[in-house]
Design a protein around this motif. Structure first.
Motif, PDB file in Angstrom:
ATOM      1  N   VAL A 123       0.837  -1.199   0.000  1.00 29.38           N
ATOM      2  CA  VAL A 123       0.000   0.000   0.000  1.00 29.38           C
ATOM      3  C   VAL A 123       0.875   1.252   0.000  1.00 29.38           C
ATOM      4  CG1 VAL A 123      -1.689   1.339   1.325  1.00 29.38           C
ATOM      5  CG2 VAL A 123      -1.987  -1.127   1.068  1.00 29.38           C
ATOM      6  N   ILE A 124       1.875   1.284   0.857  1.00 31.59           N
ATOM      7  CA  ILE A 124       2.775   2.446   0.925  1.00 31.59           C
ATOM      8  C   ILE A 124       3.510   2.624  -0.400  1.00 31.59           C
ATOM      9  CG2 ILE A 124       4.868   3.389   2.012  1.00 31.59           C
ATOM     10  CD1 ILE A 124       2.349   3.682   3.760  1.00 31.59           C
ATOM     11  N   LEU A 125       3.994   1.541  -0.993  1.00 32.68           N
ATOM     12  CA  LEU A 125       4.705   1.639  -2.270  1.00 32.68           C
ATOM     13  C   LEU A 125       3.791   2.163  -3.383  1.00 32.68           C
ATOM     14  CD1 LEU A 125       6.816  -1.642  -2.068  1.00 32.68           C
ATOM     15  CD2 LEU A 125       7.710   0.713  -2.125  1.00 32.68           C
ATOM     16  N   ARG A 126       2.526   1.748  -3.395  1.00 29.80           N
ATOM     17  CA  ARG A 126       1.582   2.246  -4.405  1.00 29.80           C
ATOM     18  C   ARG A 126       1.321   3.736  -4.210  1.00 29.80           C
ATOM     19  NH1 ARG A 126      -2.791  -1.898  -3.409  1.00 29.80           N
ATOM     20  NH2 ARG A 126      -4.166  -0.200  -3.986  1.00 29.80           N
ATOM     21  N   ILE A 127       1.226   4.167  -2.944  1.00 28.73           N
ATOM     22  CA  ILE A 127       1.024   5.593  -2.669  1.00 28.73           C
ATOM     23  C   ILE A 127       2.263   6.380  -3.096  1.00 28.73           C
ATOM     24  CG2 ILE A 127       0.736   7.328  -0.856  1.00 28.73           C
ATOM     25  CD1 ILE A 127      -0.972   5.228   0.657  1.00 28.73           C
ATOM     26  N   MET A 128       3.438   5.858  -2.759  1.00 23.91           N
ATOM     27  CA  MET A 128       4.676   6.540  -3.148  1.00 23.91           C
ATOM     28  C   MET A 128       4.749   6.707  -4.668  1.00 23.91           C
ATOM     29  SD  MET A 128       7.409   4.709  -0.565  1.00 23.91           S
ATOM     30  CE  MET A 128       8.853   5.441  -1.345  1.00 23.91           C
ATOM     31  N   GLU A 129       4.359   5.673  -5.390  1.00 22.96           N
ATOM     32  CA  GLU A 129       4.368   5.741  -6.854  1.00 22.96           C
ATOM     33  C   GLU A 129       3.383   6.800  -7.353  1.00 22.96           C
ATOM     34  OE1 GLU A 129       3.083   2.857 -10.512  1.00 22.96           O
ATOM     35  OE2 GLU A 129       4.138   1.931  -8.841  1.00 22.96           O
ATOM     36  N   LYS A 130       2.180   6.796  -6.789  1.00 30.67           N
ATOM     37  CA  LYS A 130       1.159   7.768  -7.199  1.00 30.67           C
ATOM     38  C   LYS A 130       1.621   9.195  -6.921  1.00 30.67           C
ATOM     39  CE  LYS A 130      -3.600   9.212  -6.616  1.00 30.67           C
ATOM     40  NZ  LYS A 130      -3.917  10.295  -5.752  1.00 30.67           N
ATOM     41  N   GLU A 131       2.212   9.406  -5.748  1.00 35.00           N
ATOM     42  CA  GLU A 131       2.639  10.734  -5.330  1.00 35.00           C
ATOM     43  C   GLU A 131       4.021  11.115  -5.859  1.00 35.00           C
ATOM     44  OE1 GLU A 131       0.668  12.835  -3.682  1.00 35.00           O
ATOM     45  OE2 GLU A 131      -0.946  11.365  -3.485  1.00 35.00           O
ATOM     46  N   LYS A 132       4.670  10.170  -6.550  1.00 28.98           N
ATOM     47  CA  LYS A 132       6.016  10.393  -7.098  1.00 28.98           C
ATOM     48  C   LYS A 132       7.017  10.783  -6.001  1.00 28.98           C
ATOM     49  CE  LYS A 132       4.376  11.627 -11.719  1.00 28.98           C
ATOM     50  NZ  LYS A 132       3.065  11.109 -11.610  1.00 28.98           N
ATOM     51  N   VAL A 133       6.991   9.988  -4.923  1.00 29.77           N
ATOM     52  CA  VAL A 133       7.890  10.199  -3.782  1.00 29.77           C
ATOM     53  C   VAL A 133       8.824   8.993  -3.693  1.00 29.77           C
ATOM     54  CG1 VAL A 133       7.970  10.369  -1.254  1.00 29.77           C
ATOM     55  CG2 VAL A 133       6.168  11.549  -2.519  1.00 29.77           C
ATOM     56  N   ASN A 134      10.114   9.255  -3.601  1.00 31.13           N
ATOM     57  CA  ASN A 134      11.063   8.144  -3.454  1.00 31.13           C
ATOM     58  C   ASN A 134      11.373   7.925  -1.966  1.00 31.13           C
ATOM     59  OD1 ASN A 134      13.150   9.959  -2.685  1.00 31.13           O
ATOM     60  ND2 ASN A 134      13.710  10.281  -4.832  1.00 31.13           N
ATOM     61  N   GLN A 135      12.163   6.885  -1.690  1.00 36.06           N
ATOM     62  CA  GLN A 135      12.467   6.550  -0.295  1.00 36.06           C
ATOM     63  C   GLN A 135      13.197   7.678   0.422  1.00 36.06           C
ATOM     64  OE1 GLN A 135      14.473   2.787   0.092  1.00 36.06           O
ATOM     65  NE2 GLN A 135      12.763   1.638  -0.791  1.00 36.06           N
ATOM     66  N   LYS A 136      14.096   8.357  -0.284  1.00 30.58           N
ATOM     67  CA  LYS A 136      14.843   9.450   0.343  1.00 30.58           C
ATOM     68  C   LYS A 136      13.900  10.581   0.746  1.00 30.58           C
ATOM     69  CE  LYS A 136      18.865  12.418  -0.403  1.00 30.58           C
ATOM     70  NZ  LYS A 136      18.534  13.795  -0.643  1.00 30.58           N
ATOM     71  N   GLU A 137      12.980  10.949  -0.140  1.00 27.11           N
ATOM     72  CA  GLU A 137      12.024  12.024   0.177  1.00 27.11           C
ATOM     73  C   GLU A 137      11.113  11.620   1.329  1.00 27.11           C
ATOM     74  OE1 GLU A 137      11.131  14.177  -4.063  1.00 27.11           O
ATOM     75  OE2 GLU A 137      10.620  12.038  -3.892  1.00 27.11           O
ATOM     76  N   LEU A 138      10.664  10.368   1.314  1.00 32.87           N
ATOM     77  CA  LEU A 138       9.803   9.896   2.403  1.00 32.87           C
ATOM     78  C   LEU A 138      10.563   9.933   3.724  1.00 32.87           C
ATOM     79  CD1 LEU A 138       7.188   8.757   3.500  1.00 32.87           C
ATOM     80  CD2 LEU A 138       7.920   6.484   2.737  1.00 32.87           C
ATOM     81  N   ALA A 139      11.811   9.507   3.710  1.00 34.90           N
ATOM     82  CA  ALA A 139      12.628   9.533   4.928  1.00 34.90           C
ATOM     83  C   ALA A 139      12.766  10.955   5.458  1.00 34.90           C
ATOM     84  CB  ALA A 139      14.001   8.927   4.646  1.00 34.90           C
ATOM     85  N   GLU A 140      12.995  11.919   4.567  1.00 30.97           N
ATOM     86  CA  GLU A 140      13.117  13.314   4.995  1.00 30.97           C
ATOM     87  C   GLU A 140      11.819  13.798   5.649  1.00 30.97           C
ATOM     88  OE1 GLU A 140      14.264  15.349   1.404  1.00 30.97           O
ATOM     89  OE2 GLU A 140      16.326  14.593   1.515  1.00 30.97           O
TER      90      GLU A 140
END
Length: 114
Positions: free
Chosen positions: A56-73
């Motif tokens: 679910v989180i990976l699908r949201i990240m893809e939709k929102e165009k957020v990578n792991q580094k941005e999410l971590a920040e």
């Protein structure tokens, strides 16, 4: 009735309401109904569901165009922590990790009876 069918019906109702709006009456009840239906459709189309929290989180990240580094920040941690949460989350992600990630992506967690 599936969620897609419900959304389709709401879109149809919103379109009908919009066709009934009296252009000379800015306070038209039809206008408020159309706005409410369109907002409900936007929210329902933005829902994600699934049994695997990491998916679910990976699908949201893809939709929102957020990578792991941005999410971590956004979460105030390092990218490696996000990577570990997502990799371990394919089997069993802690709820607090799931919650923090969803919040950082701008989403809320909702439980709904089937």
């Amino acid at each position: 009735m599936s969620m897609r069918e419900i959304i389709s019906q709401m879109e149809s109702l919103a379109s009908h309401c919009e066709s009934m709006i009296d252009k000379d009456d800015p306070e038209s009840i039809w206008k408020m109904d159309a706005e409410a239906l369109n907002e409900a459709v936007r929210k329902l189309e933005g829902e994600f569901n699934g049994a695997n929290a990491a998916e679910v989180i990976l699908r949201i990240m893809e939709k929102e165009k957020v990578n792991q580094k941005e999410l971590a920040e956004r979460m105030g941690c390092v990218r490696q922590n996000v990577s570990q949460m997502l990799n371990r989350g394919t089997v069993n992600m802690r709820y607090d990790s799931f919650y923090r990630m969803a919040e950082a992506l701008g989403y809320e967690i909702i439980l709904r009876k089937k």
